[in-house]
Each structure stands twice: as structure tokens, then as C-alpha cells.
Design a protein around this motif. Structure first.
Motif, mmCIF file in Angstrom:
data_model
loop_
_atom_site.group_PDB
_atom_site.id
_atom_site.type_symbol
_atom_site.label_atom_id
_atom_site.label_comp_id
_atom_site.label_asym_id
_atom_site.label_seq_id
_atom_site.Cartn_x
_atom_site.Cartn_y
_atom_site.Cartn_z
ATOM 1 N N ALA A 166 4.883 4.240 54.560
ATOM 2 C CA ALA A 166 5.728 4.353 53.820
ATOM 3 C C ALA A 166 6.521 4.208 52.718
ATOM 4 O O ALA A 166 6.195 2.741 52.389
ATOM 5 N N ARG A 167 7.391 4.660 52.034
ATOM 6 C CA ARG A 167 7.969 4.225 50.480
ATOM 7 C C ARG A 167 9.130 4.301 50.561
ATOM 8 O O ARG A 167 10.255 5.206 51.828
ATOM 9 N N THR A 168 9.925 2.817 50.262
ATOM 10 C CA THR A 168 11.347 3.258 49.554
ATOM 11 C C THR A 168 11.493 4.004 48.624
ATOM 12 O O THR A 168 11.438 3.831 47.533
ATOM 13 N N TYR A 169 12.962 4.143 49.525
ATOM 14 C CA TYR A 169 13.932 4.954 47.683
ATOM 15 C C TYR A 169 15.945 4.809 48.117
ATOM 16 O O TYR A 169 15.411 4.312 49.000
ATOM 17 N N THR A 170 16.230 5.062 46.900
ATOM 18 C CA THR A 170 17.946 5.199 46.822
ATOM 19 C C THR A 170 18.021 6.835 46.903
ATOM 20 O O THR A 170 17.653 6.487 45.558
ATOM 21 N N VAL A 171 19.132 7.340 47.920
ATOM 22 C CA VAL A 171 18.868 8.201 47.387
ATOM 23 C C VAL A 171 20.874 7.965 47.570
ATOM 24 O O VAL A 171 21.035 7.621 48.028
ATOM 25 N N ASP A 172 21.050 9.191 46.992
ATOM 26 C CA ASP A 172 22.471 9.799 47.495
ATOM 27 C C ASP A 172 22.899 11.026 48.049
ATOM 28 O O ASP A 172 22.519 12.149 48.367
ATOM 29 N N GLY A 191 19.006 11.641 40.463
ATOM 30 C CA GLY A 191 20.093 13.070 40.289
ATOM 31 C C GLY A 191 19.769 14.213 39.893
ATOM 32 O O GLY A 191 20.433 15.312 39.902
ATOM 33 N N GLU A 192 18.029 13.988 40.957
ATOM 34 C CA GLU A 192 17.599 15.275 41.526
ATOM 35 C C GLU A 192 17.181 15.312 42.436
ATOM 36 O O GLU A 192 17.044 14.510 43.802
ATOM 37 N N PRO A 193 17.549 16.955 43.104
ATOM 38 C CA PRO A 193 17.837 17.462 43.970
ATOM 39 C C PRO A 193 16.544 16.800 45.729
ATOM 40 O O PRO A 193 15.152 17.622 44.912
ATOM 41 N N ARG A 213 27.763 11.574 43.060
ATOM 42 C CA ARG A 213 26.784 13.192 43.474
ATOM 43 C C ARG A 213 26.785 13.644 42.831
ATOM 44 O O ARG A 213 28.495 13.173 41.534
ATOM 45 N N ARG A 214 26.344 14.780 42.317
ATOM 46 C CA ARG A 214 26.898 16.037 40.934
ATOM 47 C C ARG A 214 28.360 16.544 40.912
ATOM 48 O O ARG A 214 28.222 16.788 42.059
ATOM 49 N N PRO A 215 28.846 16.340 39.891
ATOM 50 C CA PRO A 215 30.616 16.868 40.113
ATOM 51 C C PRO A 215 30.228 18.410 40.318
ATOM 52 O O PRO A 215 29.702 19.132 40.226
ATOM 53 N N ALA A 220 25.779 23.034 50.893
ATOM 54 C CA ALA A 220 25.242 24.091 50.680
ATOM 55 C C ALA A 220 24.554 24.684 49.021
ATOM 56 O O ALA A 220 23.843 25.228 49.015
ATOM 57 N N GLN A 221 25.076 24.751 48.223
ATOM 58 C CA GLN A 221 24.603 24.206 47.022
ATOM 59 C C GLN A 221 23.258 23.823 46.750
ATOM 60 O O GLN A 221 21.933 24.839 46.427
ATOM 61 N N VAL A 222 23.192 22.652 47.309
ATOM 62 C CA VAL A 222 22.019 21.830 46.901
ATOM 63 C C VAL A 222 21.178 22.407 48.125
ATOM 64 O O VAL A 222 19.715 22.330 47.538
#
Length: 330
Positions: A166-172, A191-193, A213-215, A220-222
């Protein structure tokens, strides 16, 4: 129908507060003039509704006014009971809640609609699982749900397809999506989906930092953006293979996501079946080497070449056992 529209206006005003007439008109697909006529009709029927003028005005109800709206149509009631068949509630720990809510709806329905709603729940079943999808790794969706609703960045420990570590990520995170019985976490990474299958999440731990999150961007959009990317990427290559029956179950479990249709026997009494996979490139075929001689790539020729090249590389690493045996006996 006008009665349905009046009920919709009343529900919107109860839940939203003052709503501009143009917004109501857009939501209900009518003119602004029709909205004002509907407001007059509601007022004439005793509903304390009024129009506020000015920049921040709109159509509103008198403060404190509430009504128990139970005017569901027959089709709306049936739709709710079909919704109850979805397995998403169980994954979120909401089975009891949806059952309780529907009992309340049933009690509030007009008597003529109750038989149709009850019959729908007995005659319509929604099974989100794909055929022969095989057992999936257990995942605590409720725990992931709580982490997402915390509005904090997540420290995610995630195992990608085809890897053991497994790899570790920080996500929003934006939220969770269930598609064909499979849960996904939708989130931004740097910053990338990105899309993360929930059953590959080993750990999801909220950090102390608020989510970024991106303003103006919603779940639904992502999801639409990511879904389009996946669909454009998949299915570019139709990979045709033959599978020995002794390894069919394992083959189906590992390749359910890319399998198109049911494998078909090559002929009566044959121990082999033919299958077709929709994959993103011919390089994908090398993953089938793990089945050894029990899976053969038939088409396209480029995919056979990929498998042959990787098989030759393995042979070069380990040597030819026949030649080694001959050399040893000499």
C-alpha cells in the motif's frame, strides 16, 4: 399538474426559506408569471405565503409556519419503495433508518396509494452486484463515511490494483459514490481529481487540517469528470483469450471489472472457454502470465507479442530447464 407544482413550491419554501421567483420558475420549468399566479393560489387556500421585494427578496412563508405535507403521488410513493431496495443503506449502517422512514411514509400516504407502494416493495428488487463478481474484500464504509463527513483532509493508505504493498496519500475528499455495488472515494490529491476504490483502502485517518476543495466544485462534477476519464481509457482494446476450466473461477474473480459477457465453451466436452476483456492497452495482457499455461491470449497479435516477450524475459532470468537438465546429465 398544477397541484404537484403548488406542493413543490411549498416544500421548497419550507426547506429553503425565501426563494427568488426566477429560481422557482427555473426549477419548475414554468414562467415567473406562473409562479406569481401559483403564489396567489396558495395564499387563497390559506397558506401564509408572500412576496418580498428588493435585492434580497423572494417568495417566502411566514416565520414559524409548517405543514405536514403528505401529498405524494402514486408514482412518487412507488419510487421511494424501489429506492429502499438499494444495498447502499446497509453499507452505511442505515438499514434500520430507511425501514423506519418508509414505515412513516406508508402511514402518511393517502389510503388509495398504500397497496401500490407495498406491492412495489414485494415485486421489485434491486441487486447492485454484477454476475460472477466474486467475493470482495471487506470494507467499513460507515467508517469511511464518518471520515469524509468530518470535512478534514484524509491520510489514506491505499493499495493499487496489481500491487501487494500500500502507498500513503494525503487527499481532500468530496464524498463517496457507489457504482454497480462498488464503493469509491472521490477526492483531490495535490489539487487533481482522483478515484479510490473503497475495498482497497487499508486505512483512512482524518488529519487535523481542514479539507481543501476547489472553489465551487461539487461531488457530482468531480465524479462526472473521473467517470468520463475511466470510460475513455477503458475498452480501447478488445482482448480475446481462452481459459482452462480449472482456473475459470479465479479468472472471473480477478478480471470481473474488465470482462465483457459470459465466457463460452469452445465446444462440447472441451475443457476450455473463450472470453473477451475490454482493457486500456495491449500491455495489460502481461498480467495474465500469472495463470501460466491455463490462459492463452488469442487476439490481437500485439497482445500475444507482449505476453511472449515477457515470457521470454522470465525464461532468460531462470534459464531453460530442459537444457539445464541435459547439461547436468552430461
Amino acid at each position: 399538474m398544477k397541484s404537484d407544482r403548488l406542493l413543490s413550491i411549498l416544500l421548497l419554501l419550507q426547506t429553503r426559506g425565501p426563494v427568488p421567483a426566477p429560481e422557482l420558475a427555473e426549477r419548475l420549468d414554468v414562467s415567473v408569471r406562473t409562479i406569481y399566479r401559483d403564489v396567489e393560489a396558495l395564499s387563497a387556500s390559506g397558506v401564509p405565503v408572500y412576496a418580498e421585494r428588493g435585492r434580497h427578496g423572494g417568495i417566502a412563508l411566514l416565520p414559524g409556519f409548517r405543514t405536514d405535507v403528505t401529498g405524494l403521488t402514486a408514482d412518487e410513493a412507488r419510487a421511494l419503495f424501489v429506492l429502499a431496495a438499494d444495498g447502499a443503506h446497509a453499507a452505511l449502517g442505515l438499514d434500520a433508518a430507511i425501514g423506519s422512514a418508509l414505515r412513516k411514509v406508508m402511514a402518511a400516504l393517502p389510503p388509495p396509494h398504500r397497496p401500490a407502494a407495498e406491492l412495489t416493495s414485494r415485486r421489485i428488487l434491486v441487486d447492485p452486484e454484477r454476475w460472477r463478481s466474486g467475493p470482495r474484500a471487506g470494507v467499513d464504509i460507515a467508517e469511511l463515511h464518518d471520515a469524509v463527513f468530518g470535512d478534514r483532509r484524509l491520510l489514506l493508505e491505499y493499495r493499487h490494483s496489481g500491487t501487494r504493498t500500500a502507498r500513503t496519500y494525503t487527499v481532500d475528499p468530496y464524498g463517496l459514490v457507489v457504482k454497480a455495488g462498488v464503493w469509491y472515494l472521490v477526492a483531490d490529491r495535490e489539487g487533481e481529481p482522483r478515484l479510490f476504490r473503497a475495498d482497497r483502502v487499508r486505512r483512512a485517518e482524518p488529519t487535523g487540517d481542514p479539507v481543501v476543495r476547489r472553489p465551487g466544485v461539487e461531488l457530482a462534477q468531480v465524479w462526472e469528470e473521473l467517470r468520463r476519464q475511466v470510460e475513455e481509457r477503458q475498452g480501447e482494446v478488445a482482448l480475446r483469450v481462452r481459459v482452462h476450466r480449472s482456473r475459470l473461477d479465479l479468472f472471473l474473480r480477478l478480471n470481473a471489472a474488465v470482462l465483457t459477457g459470459e465466457p463460452q465453451p469452445e465446444g462440447p466436452g472441451s475443457g476450455w472457454l473463450r472470453a473477451e476483456l475490454a482493457v486500456d492497452s495491449v500491455e495489460w495482457a502481461r498480467s495474465l502470465l500469472s495463470f501460466g499455461p491455463n490462459v492463452e491470449v488469442l487476439e490481437p497479435p500485439e497482445a500475444r507479442g507482449v505476453v511472449a516477450a515477457h515470457a521470454a524475459a522470465v525464461m532468460g532470468l531462470y534459464g531453460d530447464p530442459v537444457q539445464e537438465a541435459s547439461a547436468g546429465s552430461g
